[in-house]
Design a protein around this motif. Structure first.
Motif, PDB file in Angstrom:
ATOM      1  N   ARG A 277       0.865  -1.106  -0.212  1.00 52.65           N
ATOM      2  CA  ARG A 277      -0.213   0.045   0.023  1.00 52.65           C
ATOM      3  C   ARG A 277       0.610   1.179   0.086  1.00 52.65           C
ATOM      4  NH1 ARG A 277      -2.744  -3.007   3.955  1.00 52.65           N
ATOM      5  NH2 ARG A 277      -4.273  -3.983   3.662  1.00 52.65           N
ATOM      6  N   PHE A 278       1.962   1.407   0.937  1.00 46.95           N
ATOM      7  CA  PHE A 278       2.659   2.028   0.438  1.00 46.95           C
ATOM      8  C   PHE A 278       3.123   2.731  -0.289  1.00 46.95           C
ATOM      9  CE2 PHE A 278       7.028   4.295   0.911  1.00 46.95           C
ATOM     10  CZ  PHE A 278       6.700   5.214   1.819  1.00 46.95           C
ATOM     11  N   ALA A 279       3.849   1.851  -1.057  1.00 46.80           N
ATOM     12  CA  ALA A 279       4.516   1.956  -2.973  1.00 46.80           C
ATOM     13  C   ALA A 279       3.138   2.605  -3.440  1.00 46.80           C
ATOM     14  CB  ALA A 279       4.951   0.998  -3.295  1.00 46.80           C
ATOM     15  N   GLN A 280       1.923   1.877  -3.354  1.00 45.11           N
ATOM     16  CA  GLN A 280       0.860   1.720  -3.805  1.00 45.11           C
ATOM     17  C   GLN A 280       0.474   3.219  -4.209  1.00 45.11           C
ATOM     18  OE1 GLN A 280      -2.151  -0.725  -3.421  1.00 45.11           O
ATOM     19  NE2 GLN A 280      -2.969  -1.326  -5.580  1.00 45.11           N
ATOM     20  N   ASN A 281       0.493   4.252  -2.587  1.00 43.76           N
ATOM     21  CA  ASN A 281       0.193   5.596  -2.945  1.00 43.76           C
ATOM     22  C   ASN A 281       1.292   6.602  -3.353  1.00 43.76           C
ATOM     23  OD1 ASN A 281      -2.153   4.250  -1.120  1.00 43.76           O
ATOM     24  ND2 ASN A 281      -1.367   4.825   0.976  1.00 43.76           N
ATOM     25  N   LEU A 282       2.392   6.011  -3.618  1.00 43.17           N
ATOM     26  CA  LEU A 282       3.008   7.028  -3.636  1.00 43.17           C
ATOM     27  C   LEU A 282       3.205   6.855  -5.344  1.00 43.17           C
ATOM     28  CD1 LEU A 282       6.120   6.454  -1.325  1.00 43.17           C
ATOM     29  CD2 LEU A 282       4.808   8.584  -2.059  1.00 43.17           C
ATOM     30  N   GLY A 283       2.732   6.084  -6.193  1.00 43.49           N
ATOM     31  CA  GLY A 283       2.398   5.779  -7.638  1.00 43.49           C
ATOM     32  C   GLY A 283       2.390   4.509  -8.180  1.00 43.49           C
ATOM     33  N   VAL A 284       2.805   3.291  -7.609  1.00 45.46           N
ATOM     34  CA  VAL A 284       3.355   2.762  -8.693  1.00 45.46           C
ATOM     35  C   VAL A 284       2.633   1.522  -8.706  1.00 45.46           C
ATOM     36  CG1 VAL A 284       4.696   0.407  -7.872  1.00 45.46           C
ATOM     37  CG2 VAL A 284       5.437   2.399  -7.096  1.00 45.46           C
ATOM     38  N   CYS A 285       2.259   0.920  -9.792  1.00 46.76           N
ATOM     39  CA  CYS A 285       1.012  -0.027  -9.666  1.00 46.76           C
ATOM     40  C   CYS A 285       1.578  -1.567  -9.861  1.00 46.76           C
ATOM     41  CB  CYS A 285       0.593   0.283 -11.763  1.00 46.76           C
ATOM     42  SG  CYS A 285       1.551  -0.208 -13.133  1.00 46.76           S
ATOM     43  N   ARG A 286       2.193  -1.351  -9.735  1.00 49.67           N
ATOM     44  CA  ARG A 286       2.905  -3.675  -9.448  1.00 49.67           C
ATOM     45  C   ARG A 286       3.833  -3.289  -8.585  1.00 49.67           C
ATOM     46  NH1 ARG A 286       4.271  -7.441 -14.243  1.00 49.67           N
ATOM     47  NH2 ARG A 286       2.489  -6.788 -14.660  1.00 49.67           N
ATOM     48  N   VAL A 287       3.880  -4.354  -8.103  1.00 40.74           N
ATOM     49  CA  VAL A 287       5.118  -4.282  -6.794  1.00 40.74           C
ATOM     50  C   VAL A 287       5.335  -6.200  -7.200  1.00 40.74           C
ATOM     51  CG1 VAL A 287       5.858  -5.135  -4.318  1.00 40.74           C
ATOM     52  CG2 VAL A 287       4.058  -3.339  -4.679  1.00 40.74           C
ATOM     53  N   VAL A 288       7.509  -5.901  -6.540  1.00 39.85           N
ATOM     54  CA  VAL A 288       8.071  -7.101  -6.519  1.00 39.85           C
ATOM     55  C   VAL A 288       8.251  -7.245  -5.496  1.00 39.85           C
ATOM     56  CG1 VAL A 288       9.605  -8.202  -7.826  1.00 39.85           C
ATOM     57  CG2 VAL A 288       8.415  -6.597  -8.627  1.00 39.85           C
ATOM     58  N   MET A 289       7.385  -8.337  -5.292  1.00 40.35           N
ATOM     59  CA  MET A 289       7.551  -8.673  -3.186  1.00 40.35           C
ATOM     60  C   MET A 289       9.082  -9.184  -3.049  1.00 40.35           C
ATOM     61  SD  MET A 289       3.697 -10.468  -3.235  1.00 40.35           S
ATOM     62  CE  MET A 289       4.571 -11.498  -4.246  1.00 40.35           C
ATOM     63  N   ALA A 290       8.690  -9.011  -1.918  1.00 39.71           N
ATOM     64  CA  ALA A 290      10.615  -9.968  -1.282  1.00 39.71           C
ATOM     65  C   ALA A 290      10.853 -11.138  -2.000  1.00 39.71           C
ATOM     66  CB  ALA A 290      11.198  -9.075   0.069  1.00 39.71           C
ATOM     67  N   ARG A 291      11.673 -12.457  -2.398  1.00 40.36           N
ATOM     68  CA  ARG A 291      12.288 -13.323  -2.584  1.00 40.36           C
ATOM     69  C   ARG A 291      11.989 -14.427  -1.608  1.00 40.36           C
ATOM     70  NH1 ARG A 291      16.696 -12.542  -6.480  1.00 40.36           N
ATOM     71  NH2 ARG A 291      17.243 -10.601  -5.121  1.00 40.36           N
ATOM     72  N   GLU A 292      11.860 -13.661   0.016  1.00 34.96           N
ATOM     73  CA  GLU A 292      11.923 -14.695   0.798  1.00 34.96           C
ATOM     74  C   GLU A 292      10.578 -14.587   2.349  1.00 34.96           C
ATOM     75  OE1 GLU A 292      15.793 -12.445   0.498  1.00 34.96           O
ATOM     76  OE2 GLU A 292      13.879 -11.959   0.891  1.00 34.96           O
ATOM     77  N   LEU A 293       9.295 -14.604   0.903  1.00 32.24           N
ATOM     78  CA  LEU A 293       7.984 -14.405   1.417  1.00 32.24           C
ATOM     79  C   LEU A 293       7.409 -16.337   0.999  1.00 32.24           C
ATOM     80  CD1 LEU A 293       6.567 -11.540   0.001  1.00 32.24           C
ATOM     81  CD2 LEU A 293       6.565 -11.829   3.193  1.00 32.24           C
ATOM     82  N   SER A 294       7.029 -16.790   1.595  1.00 32.53           N
ATOM     83  CA  SER A 294       6.699 -18.138   1.303  1.00 32.53           C
ATOM     84  C   SER A 294       5.268 -17.888   0.493  1.00 32.53           C
ATOM     85  CB  SER A 294       5.944 -18.971   2.911  1.00 32.53           C
ATOM     86  OG  SER A 294       4.892 -17.771   3.423  1.00 32.53           O
ATOM     87  N   LEU A 295       4.418 -18.941  -0.262  1.00 30.14           N
ATOM     88  CA  LEU A 295       3.464 -18.789  -0.709  1.00 30.14           C
ATOM     89  C   LEU A 295       2.107 -18.828   0.740  1.00 30.14           C
ATOM     90  CD1 LEU A 295       3.139 -21.646  -3.065  1.00 30.14           C
ATOM     91  CD2 LEU A 295       3.419 -19.541  -3.550  1.00 30.14           C
ATOM     92  N   ASP A 296       1.668 -18.910   1.393  1.00 28.72           N
ATOM     93  CA  ASP A 296       0.223 -18.128   2.108  1.00 28.72           C
ATOM     94  C   ASP A 296       1.067 -16.973   2.588  1.00 28.72           C
ATOM     95  OD1 ASP A 296       0.157 -21.570   2.936  1.00 28.72           O
ATOM     96  OD2 ASP A 296       1.141 -21.303   4.439  1.00 28.72           O
ATOM     97  N   GLU A 297       2.305 -16.944   2.575  1.00 28.68           N
ATOM     98  CA  GLU A 297       2.210 -14.959   2.975  1.00 28.68           C
ATOM     99  C   GLU A 297       2.102 -13.870   2.124  1.00 28.68           C
ATOM    100  OE1 GLU A 297       5.773 -15.518   6.764  1.00 28.68           O
ATOM    101  OE2 GLU A 297       6.326 -15.817   4.779  1.00 28.68           O
ATOM    102  N   VAL A 298       1.902 -15.091   0.634  1.00 29.02           N
ATOM    103  CA  VAL A 298       2.023 -14.407  -0.585  1.00 29.02           C
ATOM    104  C   VAL A 298      -0.045 -13.929  -1.003  1.00 29.02           C
ATOM    105  CG1 VAL A 298       1.619 -14.548  -2.946  1.00 29.02           C
ATOM    106  CG2 VAL A 298       4.051 -14.738  -1.704  1.00 29.02           C
ATOM    107  N   ARG A 299       0.023 -15.718  -0.311  1.00 30.46           N
ATOM    108  CA  ARG A 299      -2.189 -15.483  -0.129  1.00 30.46           C
ATOM    109  C   ARG A 299      -2.193 -14.958   0.423  1.00 30.46           C
ATOM    110  NH1 ARG A 299      -1.915 -20.078   0.729  1.00 30.46           N
ATOM    111  NH2 ARG A 299      -1.922 -21.062  -1.952  1.00 30.46           N
ATOM    112  N   ALA A 300      -1.558 -14.543   1.543  1.00 30.07           N
ATOM    113  CA  ALA A 300      -2.484 -13.499   3.028  1.00 30.07           C
ATOM    114  C   ALA A 300      -1.779 -12.047   2.024  1.00 30.07           C
ATOM    115  CB  ALA A 300      -1.316 -13.893   3.433  1.00 30.07           C
ATOM    116  N   ILE A 301      -0.808 -11.781   1.736  1.00 32.73           N
ATOM    117  CA  ILE A 301      -1.031  -9.870   1.088  1.00 32.73           C
ATOM    118  C   ILE A 301      -1.773 -10.283  -0.352  1.00 32.73           C
ATOM    119  CG2 ILE A 301       0.944  -8.727  -0.320  1.00 32.73           C
ATOM    120  CD1 ILE A 301       2.966  -9.980   1.003  1.00 32.73           C
ATOM    121  N   ARG A 302      -2.108 -10.986  -1.245  1.00 32.11           N
ATOM    122  CA  ARG A 302      -3.099 -11.201  -2.573  1.00 32.11           C
ATOM    123  C   ARG A 302      -3.760 -10.737  -1.882  1.00 32.11           C
ATOM    124  NH1 ARG A 302      -2.317  -9.381  -6.581  1.00 32.11           N
ATOM    125  NH2 ARG A 302      -3.625  -8.727  -5.315  1.00 32.11           N
ATOM    126  N   ALA A 303      -4.602 -11.533  -0.621  1.00 37.23           N
ATOM    127  CA  ALA A 303      -6.091 -11.033  -0.371  1.00 37.23           C
ATOM    128  C   ALA A 303      -6.218  -9.780   0.161  1.00 37.23           C
ATOM    129  CB  ALA A 303      -6.058 -12.067   0.713  1.00 37.23           C
TER     130      ALA A 303
END
Length: 826
Positions: free
Chosen positions: A121-147
C-alpha cells in the motif's frame, strides 16, 4: 517474465514464449555489467512489440542528488521509446516518473524490500502499479498479501537467491566501494567463512560457504501460484546466457499454460534436469515452501554445479569409476559431457578442481567407468567419495538451437480475422492480435463468381499462409452476401498488407512526456538555512550491559534494539527512571502475521526508529510518538527524503550508500535539523531471512524447534583475512551480519556540523560496557574540546578490537562519488 542481458537473450526469451522481458540500460540498473545502450532502446521496444512481448526497463538503483538531472532525462527517453514499464527502487524516481510521464507504468522493484500488505500500500500510494515482492516470502504469506491488496503482484520463481534481502545488503559497499544498491554487487555472500561460536572456531566439514544459498526453483509450485492470482512470474538472470533464458522460459511458459488450463501435469524429469544442467547451485523452492533453515544454504560450493551424476567409487588404470546417481537414468552421462570432481570434503576452497570432458565411457559391474584425454585430469587429485557433477551437456545445445537459430519465428501470435464480402463492394478484412486491430480493403469492388464463390475454407487457406511471419491464424469469420469472387492473388496481397500494418501498429507505441528539466526544477529544492545548535548524541544499544553504560553517559536518547522485543519494557522504564528519553528500534522486515509488532511498538509510547516502508505506512493513520526513519529506507537524495518526511517522519538517517560529503549535501537540501547521522557503528552488511544460528547450531528448521541458540551463544563469521563479522538475530529470527571493523566518521564531524547536522548516533553491536563508555566519551570530547578528527580516529582505533574504518563514508579526492578505497586502521 524473462531476463535479457543483451540481444541474444532477448531473442531467446521471445522465441521461448515470454510475455514480457526485463532488461537494463547502461546506467541506473542493478546489473551494471550488462544492458543496452540508451540509443538501442527504441529498436529494442519495436522488436518486442512486433512480437507481442512487453518490455520493462530496470531503473532499480538509488540515485544521488547530482544524478537527478540525468535520471530525469533518462526517464523521458524511456517513455518516448515506448517502454511498457520501469522497475524502480528509489522513491525519487517514482515521483519523477509520475510527473514526467504520467502514463508510464511503474513497478516497485524487489530492492524496495516489500514483505507485507502495508508495504504494498505504501508503494501504491506513491504511484506504483505493481510490486515485486521480496523473495523471502512463503506462498502462505504471498496469499495473505494477495487477499489484502488490489495492486498487481509479481514474484520470483527461478534463479539465483541473494542471502540478504534485496535493498538491504551493504557488504559490497562496506568492503569494496561497490554498492549493490548501485548495481555493483561484489557477491561477498559467495565467499567462504569460518563459524566462530563464543570465540572458538566450530568446524562444519564441507559447509564452508555459510552465506551462499541454492537457486530458486518453483516449477512444481506454479499451479498454486497461478491460483493465488499473481500477475507476473519472474525468472532471475540478466547475467545468464541465452541457453539459460531459452530453457527456463520454455519450461515456465509450459507450466503456466497447463496450470491456466487446469491440466494437472507432473513436472517432466528431463525438463527438470535441463534446468539444473544449464545453471544451478542446487535447485529448490526454499522460502516459497516455508521456513526450513537446513535447506536454504548447503554451503558446499558457491558456483554453478550442474547435475549430480554420481560419486567416485575407485580410481585405477587411468579410469575413474563412479557409482551413478539417479539423474543418470533420466539423462545418462556420455562421451563429450563436461564433468568436475567435487572434493569439498577434503580440499580447501582456494584449490582448483579437477575436471574435463569425458572421452570414453563404459559400464562395468554396475559402475560407470570414465576415461579422459591425455593429461586432461590429474587422477592423483581425485579421491574415492568425491562427487561428480556434469557441468555441460552437449545435448542442451540441440535443445536450445530452435530458439536461438530459428530461420522463422518459433513463437507465434494468434490472429483472428473477420471478413465482410459482398458483390459490388470492396472486401474488408479486420485482423486482430490481442488489442491491436487493422483493417485492409480490396482496391476494387468484388465481382460475381462464375463458378465457386468466396467461402471460409478458401479464405482460411489464403490468409493462413503466415509461415515466416510472427502470426498464426486461429479463427476466421465470414460475413458474405451473394456470391462474390476474390482471386487468390488479391487475398495474398491483402494478407501481406495486413501483416505489414499489424507490425507497424504493434511497434508504434509512444508515451507522452512533460519536459524533464522543468519537472526537476519544480521538485528540487534549494539549500536551507543552516541551524546553529549544540550536538545531540543518540546511543543505540543491543544488550542490557550496554544499556547500563549508556544511562551513565546521559545522551539525548537511548534506542533499544533488542533480540527480545517484548522484553523491552523493563529497560524502557529503566531509561525513563533515569530521566532520559527512550526510543525503540523496529525490525527491518515485517511479514504477514507480524502486525502485532506495530501494535507493541506504538504501545511503548516513545519515538520509534522505523526501518521499513510497511511499518511507516501502518503507523501513518494512527496516533504515535515521533518516527525516526532509519538507513534501511534507503533515502539517497533530497526528493526521496522529502517524500518520507511528508509521510510522517520527523527525522531521517540517510542510506549507507552515501559517502560523508553526500550526507552533508543531503542535509543542506533536506533540512539539516531533520538528519540523524551515524558516526560510529558496525555496518550491517547482510540482513537475511536465513538463520545462521538455526542452520549450524541446531538440527531444527525454524524458531519452533531450533532451541533458540541465538540467546545462548555469541556468533561471528571469520573471513579469509581473519576478520570476524558479528552475527545477531532480531525478533523475527532474521540475522544481521555486521562488518568486523567499526565504521567511524571522525574525519567528517566538522563538515557535518558545518552543514548543520546536530543529531549524531552511535550504535553498538558486541561491545562491552567499558567500550560503550570509551567510544561515547571519545566523541563527546572531540566535539566539546575541539580534538581533531585524526586524534579522534586514533582514540577509536585503540578502543575497537578489530580496528576502525571510514568504510562507506570515505570521500575520495578525485575518484567518482560511487567509488572509494577501504581504509582500515589496525
Amino acid at each position: 517474465m524473462s531476463p535479457a542481458g543483451y540481444w541474444p537473450q532477448l531473442r531467446a526469451a521471445i522465441e521461448a514464449g515470454a510475455d514480457a522481458v526485463y532488461f537494463g540500460l547502461k546506467h541506473f540498473t542493478a546489473r551494471a555489467k550488462v544492458g543496452f545502450d540508451p540509443e538501442e532502446l527504441p529498436e529494442v521496444m519495436r522488436t518486442l512489440h512486433r512480437r507481442g512481448v512487453k518490455g520493462y526497463v530496470t531503473f532499480n538503483t538509488l540515485v544521488f542528488d547530482n544524478e537527478l538531472s540525468d535520471a530525469a532525462h533518462a526517464l523521458e527517453s524511456i517513455a518516448e521509446a515506448g517502454a511498457d514499464s520501469i522497475i524502480v527502487q528509489d522513491w525519487a524516481v517514482v515521483k519523477l516518473a509520475r510527473q514526467i510521464a504520467p502514463d508510464l507504468n511503474i513497478h516497485g522493484s524487489t530492492q524496495m524490500s516489500i514483505t507485507s500488505a502495508q508495504g504494498v500500500r505504501f508503494a501504491q500510494n506513491l504511484g506504483v502499479c505493481r510490486v515485486v515482492m521480496a523473495r523471502e516470502l512463503s506462498l502462505d504469506e504471498v496469499r495473505a498479501i494477495r487477499a489484502a491488496v488490489d495492486c498487481e503482484l509479481e514474484m520470483f520463481v527461478h534463479g539465483a537467491l541473494c542471502v540478504s534481502y534485496s535493498g538491504q545488503c551493504f557488504s559490497s559497499e562496506a568492503w569494496g566501494g561497490r554498492s549493490a544498491n548501485r548495481g555493483q554487487c561484489a557477491q561477498a555472500c559467495r565467499l567462504p567463512y569460518d563459524l566462530m561460536v563464543d570465540g572458538k572456531h566450530q568446524p562444519l566439514a564441507d559447509a564452508r560457504y555459510l552465506l551462499s544459498p541454492g537457486d530458486l526453483y518453483a516449477l512444481r509450485q506454479i499451479p498454486e501460484i497461478v491460483r493465488i492470482g499473481i500477475s507476473a512470474l519472474k525468472i532471475e538472470g540478466r547475467y545468464k546466457d541465452a541457453d539459460y533464458v531459452a530453457l527456463t522460459t520454455r519450461a515456465y511458459r509450459q507450466a503456466v499454460d497447463e496450470a491456466w488450463m487446469g491440466i494437472a501435469q507432473p513436472v517432466d524429469p528431463v525438463t527438470e534436469l535441463q534446468l539444473e544442467q544449464v545453471y544451478s547451485r542446487g535447485l529448490g523452492p526454499h522460502f516459497i515452501s516455508g521456513t526450513n533453515h537446513q535447506t536454504v544454504v548447503n554451503g558446499r560450493a558457491p558456483r554453478h554445479r550442474g547435475v549430480l551424476m554420481g560419486r567416485v567409487a575407485r580410481i585405477s588404470d587411468g579410469a575413474i569409476a563412479i557409482e551413478p546417481a539417479a539423474a543418470h537414468s533420466v539423462a545418462p552421462l556420455k562421451p563429450g559431457d563436461g564433468v568436475v570432481f567435487d572434493a569439498a570434503d577434503w580440499r580447501s576452497p582456494q584449490e582448483s578442481e579437477e575436471g574435463g570432458r569425458v572421452f570414453e565411457l563404459a559400464v562395468r559391474e554396475g559402475k560407470l567407468e570414465l576415461r579422459f584425454g591425455n593429461s586432461a585430469i590429474d587422477a592423483s587429485r581425485i579421491r574415492r567419495g568425491d562427487l561428480v557433477w556434469r557441468t555441460h551437456d552437449p545435448d542442451l545445445d540441440k535443445a536450445v538451437r530452435p530458439f536461438l537459430e530459428a530461420a522463422a519465428p518459433v513463437r507465434k501470435q494468434l490472429v483472428s480475422v473477420r471478413v465482410t464480402a459482398r458483390e459490388g463492394a470492396p472486401l474488408e478484412a479486420e485482423w486482430r492480435v490481442g488489442d491491436v486491430t487493422v483493417t485492409v480493403r480490396s482496391p476494387e469492388p468484388l465481382g460475381a463468381a462464375r463458378n465457386r464463390g468466396l467461402d471460409v475454407d478458401f479464405l482460411r487457406e489464403q490468409f493462413g499462409r503466415l509461415g515466416n511471419t510472427p502470426y498464426e491464424l486461429v479463427s476466421l469469420d465470414l460475413d458474405v452476401a451473394g456470391a462474390p469472387f476474390a482471386p487468390s492473388s488479391l487475398l495474398n496481397q491483402l494478407r501481406r498488407s495486413a501483416v505489414e500494418r499489424l507490425q507497424e501498429k504493434q511497434a508504434a507505441t509512444h508515451i507522452e512526456t512533460h519536459d524533464a528539466a522543468a519537472v526537476l526544477a519544480r521538485l528540487e529544492g534549494s539549500p536551507q538555512a543552516v541551524p546553529t545548535a549544540p550536538a545531540q548524541w543518540h546511543l543505540l544499544v543491543r544488550t542490557a550491559e550496554q544499556l547500563e553504560a549508556a544511562i551513565e553517559l546521559r545522551p539525548k536518547t537511548i534506542t533499544l534494539d533488542y533480540l527480545d522485543l517484548y522484553g523491552l519494557r523493563p529497560s524502557l522504564e529503566r531509561i525513563r527512571a533515569a530521566g532520559l528519553q527512550p526510543r525503540v528500534a523496529s525490525p527491518r522486515v515485517l511479514k504477514p502475521g507480524e502486525e502485532r509488532i506495530a501494535d507493541f511498538l506504538v504501545s511503548c509510547d516513545c519515538p520509534i526508529l522505523v526501518r521499513s516502508a510497511g511499518l511507516l505506512n501502518a503507523l501513518r493513520n494512527r496516533p504515535h510518538a515521533a518516527l525516526i526513519g532509519d538507513f534501511s529506507l534507503n533515502a539517497a537524495n533530497a526528493i526521496s527524503a522529502a517524500e518520507l518526511f511528508d509521510l510522517g517522519l520527523s527525522v531521517l538517517t540517510p542510506t549507507h550508500d552515501l559517502n560523508a560529503a553526500q550526507v552533508a549535501d543531503l542535509a543542506r537540501y533536506a533540512g539539516a535539523h531533520r538528519i540523524e547521522a551515524v558516526v560510529f557503528h558496525h555496518l550491517p552488511v547482510f540482513h537475511t531471512e536465513h538463520c545462521v544460528f538455526c542452520r549450524f547450531l541446531s538440527t531444527g528448521t525454524s524458531y519452533l524447534d531450533c532451541g533458540r541458540p541465538c540467546e545462548k551463544h555469541r556468533v561471528s563469521l571469520r573471513d579469509a583475512s581473519g576478520r570476524e563479522h558479528p552475527v545477531m538475530a532480531d525478533v523475527g529470527c532474521r540475522n544481521t551480519v555486521f562488518g568486523a571493523e567499526a565504521q567511524q566518521a571522525a574525519m567528517h564531524l566538522d563538515d557535518w556540523r558545518e552543514a548543520g547536522i546536530r543529531h549524531f548516533r552511535i550504535e553498538f553491536a558486541h561491545q562491552s560496557a567499558a567500550q560503550v563508555t570509551s567510544v561515547a566519551r571519545a566523541f563527546e570530547e572531540a566535539v566539546g574540546r575541539g580534538r581533531t578528527g585524526r586524534e579522534l580516529a586514533q582514540a577509536l582505533r585503540r578502543i575497537a578490537p578489530q580496528g576502525v574504518t571510514e568504510g562507506s563514508l570515505f570521500v575520495p579526492d578525485d575518484a567518482p562519488e560511487s567509488a572509494f578505497t577501504l581504509t582500515v586502521l589496525q
